[in-house]
Design an enzyme around this catalytic site. Structure first.
Site, short mmCIF file in Angstrom:
data_model
loop_
_atom_site.label_atom_id
_atom_site.label_comp_id
_atom_site.label_asym_id
_atom_site.label_seq_id
_atom_site.Cartn_x
_atom_site.Cartn_y
_atom_site.Cartn_z
N GLU A 1 -3.82 7.59 -5.76
CA GLU A 1 -3.84 6.83 -7.01
C GLU A 1 -4.92 7.41 -7.93
O GLU A 1 -6.07 7.49 -7.51
CB GLU A 1 -4.07 5.34 -6.73
CG GLU A 1 -2.92 4.75 -5.93
CD GLU A 1 -3.03 3.26 -5.65
OE1 GLU A 1 -4.04 2.65 -6.03
OE2 GLU A 1 -2.07 2.71 -5.06
N HIS B 1 -1.02 0.06 -9.86
CA HIS B 1 -1.70 -0.84 -8.91
C HIS B 1 -2.18 -2.11 -9.64
O HIS B 1 -3.38 -2.37 -9.71
CB HIS B 1 -2.86 -0.12 -8.22
CG HIS B 1 -3.28 -0.76 -6.93
ND1 HIS B 1 -3.81 -0.05 -5.89
CD2 HIS B 1 -3.27 -2.06 -6.52
CE1 HIS B 1 -4.12 -0.87 -4.89
NE2 HIS B 1 -3.79 -2.11 -5.27
N ARG C 1 0.84 -1.20 0.00
CA ARG C 1 0.00 0.00 0.00
C ARG C 1 0.87 1.25 0.00
O ARG C 1 1.88 1.31 0.71
CB ARG C 1 -0.89 0.06 1.24
CG ARG C 1 -2.20 -0.67 1.11
CD ARG C 1 -3.11 -0.06 0.02
NE ARG C 1 -4.32 -0.83 -0.16
CZ ARG C 1 -4.44 -1.92 -0.93
NH1 ARG C 1 -3.40 -2.39 -1.60
NH2 ARG C 1 -5.60 -2.54 -1.05
N1 LIG Z 1 -0.61 -4.44 -5.02
C1 LIG Z 1 -1.72 -5.15 -4.94
O1 LIG Z 1 -2.51 -5.19 -5.85
C2 LIG Z 1 -2.00 -5.94 -3.69
C3 LIG Z 1 -2.60 -7.20 -3.80
C4 LIG Z 1 -2.90 -7.91 -2.62
C5 LIG Z 1 -2.59 -7.34 -1.39
N2 LIG Z 1 -2.00 -6.11 -1.34
C6 LIG Z 1 -1.62 -5.52 -0.05
O2 LIG Z 1 -0.71 -6.40 0.57
C7 LIG Z 1 -0.97 -6.42 1.96
C8 LIG Z 1 -0.51 -7.75 2.52
O3 LIG Z 1 -1.33 -8.79 2.02
P1 LIG Z 1 -1.29 -10.26 2.66
O4 LIG Z 1 -2.35 -11.04 1.99
O5 LIG Z 1 0.11 -10.76 2.68
O6 LIG Z 1 -1.75 -9.91 4.14
P2 LIG Z 1 -1.49 -10.79 5.46
O7 LIG Z 1 -2.46 -10.29 6.44
O8 LIG Z 1 -1.48 -12.24 5.12
O9 LIG Z 1 -0.01 -10.39 5.89
C9 LIG Z 1 0.31 -9.14 6.41
C10 LIG Z 1 1.36 -9.36 7.47
O10 LIG Z 1 1.82 -8.08 7.91
C11 LIG Z 1 2.14 -8.25 9.28
N3 LIG Z 1 2.29 -6.96 9.94
C12 LIG Z 1 1.34 -6.19 10.53
N4 LIG Z 1 1.93 -5.09 11.07
C13 LIG Z 1 3.25 -5.17 10.80
C14 LIG Z 1 4.37 -4.36 11.09
N5 LIG Z 1 4.25 -3.22 11.77
N6 LIG Z 1 5.59 -4.75 10.66
C15 LIG Z 1 5.75 -5.91 9.97
N7 LIG Z 1 4.72 -6.74 9.68
C16 LIG Z 1 3.49 -6.37 10.08
C17 LIG Z 1 1.02 -9.09 9.82
O11 LIG Z 1 1.37 -9.69 11.06
C18 LIG Z 1 0.84 -10.10 8.71
O12 LIG Z 1 1.59 -11.27 8.92
C19 LIG Z 1 -2.49 -6.20 2.06
O13 LIG Z 1 -2.85 -5.61 3.28
C20 LIG Z 1 -2.80 -5.31 0.89
O14 LIG Z 1 -2.82 -3.98 1.32
C21 LIG Z 1 -1.70 -5.40 -2.46
O1 LIG Z 2 -5.62 -5.25 -1.58
C1 LIG Z 2 -5.78 -5.77 -2.67
O2 LIG Z 2 -6.47 -6.78 -2.85
C2 LIG Z 2 -5.05 -5.20 -3.84
O3 LIG Z 2 -4.51 -3.96 -3.57
C3 LIG Z 2 -5.82 -5.21 -5.11
O4 LIG Z 2 -6.64 -4.11 -5.24
P1 LIG Z 2 -7.63 -4.04 -6.51
O5 LIG Z 2 -8.69 -5.06 -6.29
O6 LIG Z 2 -8.15 -2.65 -6.52
O7 LIG Z 2 -6.81 -4.36 -7.73
#
Ligand SMILES: NC(=O)c1ccc[n+]([C@@H]2O[C@H](COP(=O)([O-])OP(=O)(O)OC[C@H]3O[C@@H](n4cnc5c(N)ncnc54)[C@H](O)[C@@H]3O)[C@@H](O)[C@H]2O)c1
Ligand SMILES: O=C(O)[C@H](O)COP(=O)(O)O
Length: 333
Positions: free
Chosen positions: A265, A283, A236
């Site tokens: 964004e 994104h 994020r």
């Molecule tokens: N770019 C994209 O399109 C995209 C896609 C999917 C997810 N994401 C983002 O990725 C993030 C992570 O996804 P995930 O499925 O791995 O989530 P998840 O919940 O499985 O993992 C997140 C991890 O972060 C840890 N965490 C919390 N606070 C922390 C800190 N201060 N320092 C270090 N670690 C910490 C948690 O304990 C957890 O293990 C989501 O929250 C989302 O915002 C982005």
């Molecule tokens: O948190 C997520 O699942 C990702 O950031 C993906 O976001 P989007 O569905 O807008 O592509």
């Protein structure tokens, strides 16, 4: 739990068509309206008892308070930082997401950005399109033997670790919840952030955006890193402080950044996007056919389960649960 009556759902973003199909097959009326302004959404939402979003729809307290009948907000994806979960909780609205549907896609894009940073692939491709043949300018470095720091060892962090290990990287990391004994079995040695910063050749962040993770990489932490460290943010915008990143890129303390996400964004911070050592995407982490199909299907089935009165794996019921993402997705309401 008792069945909940859901008759009309608004899908406010581009969600895989299977979502609409499943909902309709289960007797739910579905309207799709994209690119609505906040005012449009406020005017529209009162007609629905369900809302399905991705990351672009900002479901603020204003929107929630304008929604007289809303019972559920379904996030076809992982991050729920675009939903005011506190405001929803106060009104008894269930917020649910589909956290595992896009894990692999987000991990693969992260690895793509890491590799692109090491070999300057986007810059070299642009140079070729401009008619150049510059072999010296794009001298890279092997990933093999380098140290990757993974901040946030959840679903995506774990998948990134195993993929980059196959390139011979040493993986270290930090997570306040995932136990070190567990990550050791994935080949990730955990340590404090103070210990981690100076060791890494590359750092990738995979935490949710929360007050405790906003600006996790900032001027102070960049100063503790190895000179020339390369960073990736596919989680994020704001987890890596954008102004601090630009300063670190300008001083060469940071040797390159791969960014999929931004504080705003599309990003207003053009100096960052235009920096020669920044490669970026709009994104795209979850933008694969497979991830979208999974997330669209998962959110529709979860809503149907709720209508049928089945237990709600995947529900986010309070901001307290959001603080601890380990519990966020397995809580039964
Ligand atoms: N770019 C994209 O399109 C995209 C896609 C999917 C997810 N994401 C983002 O990725 C993030 C992570 O996804 P995930 O499925 O791995 O989530 P998840 O919940 O499985 O993992 C997140 C991890 O972060 C840890 N965490 C919390 N606070 C922390 C800190 N201060 N320092 C270090 N670690 C910490 C948690 O304990 C957890 O293990 C989501 O929250 C989302 O915002 C982005
Ligand atoms: O948190 C997520 O699942 C990702 O950031 C993906 O976001 P989007 O569905 O807008 O592509």
């Amino acid at each position: 739990m008792a069945p909940i009556s859901i008759k009309r759902i608004l899908i406010s973003e581009s969600v895989d068509p299977c979502c609409k199909k499943i909902l309709q097959e289960n007797g739910i009326q579905v309207t799709e309206k994209q690119n609505m302004s906040k005012d449009d959404l406020i005017a529209e939402i009162k007609d629905y008892d369900g809302l399905v979003v991705r990351s672009a729809t900002k479901v603020t307290a204003d929107v929630i308070n304008a929604a007289g009948n809303l019972k559920i907000i379904g996030r076809a994806g992982t991050g729920v930082d675009n939903v005011d979960v506190d405001a929803a909780t106060i009104k008894g609205i269930i917020v649910m997401n589909t956290p595992s549907g896009n894990t692999i896609s987000a991990a693969e894009l992260t690895c793509t950005l890491l590799m692109s940073l090491s070999r300057h692939v986007p810059q070299a491709a642009m140079s070729m399109k401009a008619g150049n043949w510059d072999r010296k300018k794009f001298m890279g470095a092997e990933m093999y033997g380098k140290i990757l720091g993974i901040v946030g060892l959840g679903r995506i962090g774990k998948e990134v670790a195993s993929r980059m290990q196959s390139f011979g990287m040493k993986t270290i990391g930090y997570d306040p919840i995932t136990p070190p004994e567990v990550t050791a079995t994935w080949g990730v040695e955990q340590m404090s952030l103070e210990q981690l910063w100076p060791k890494c050749d590359y750092i990738t962040v995979h935490t949710p955006l929360m007050p405790s993770t906003a600006g996790l990489l900032n001027d102070t932490s960049f100063a503790k890193c190895k000179k020339g460290v390369k960073v990736v943010n596919c989680a994020r915008g704001g987890i890596i402080d954008e102004d601090a990143l630009l300063r670190a890129l300008e001083s060469r303390q940071c040797g390159g950044a791969g960014l999929d996400v931004f504080v705003e964004e599309p990003p207003k911070n053009r100096a960052l996007v235009n920096h020669p050592n920044v490669i970026s995407c709009p994104h795209l982490g979850a933008s694969t056919k497979e991830a979208q199909a999974r997330c669209g299907q998962d959110i529709a089935l979860q809503i149907v389960d709720m209508v049928m009165g089945k237990s709600l794996v995947g529900a986010v019921s309070s901001s307290l649960l959001l603080q601890s993402s380990k519990f966020r997705f397995t809580h039964e309401v």
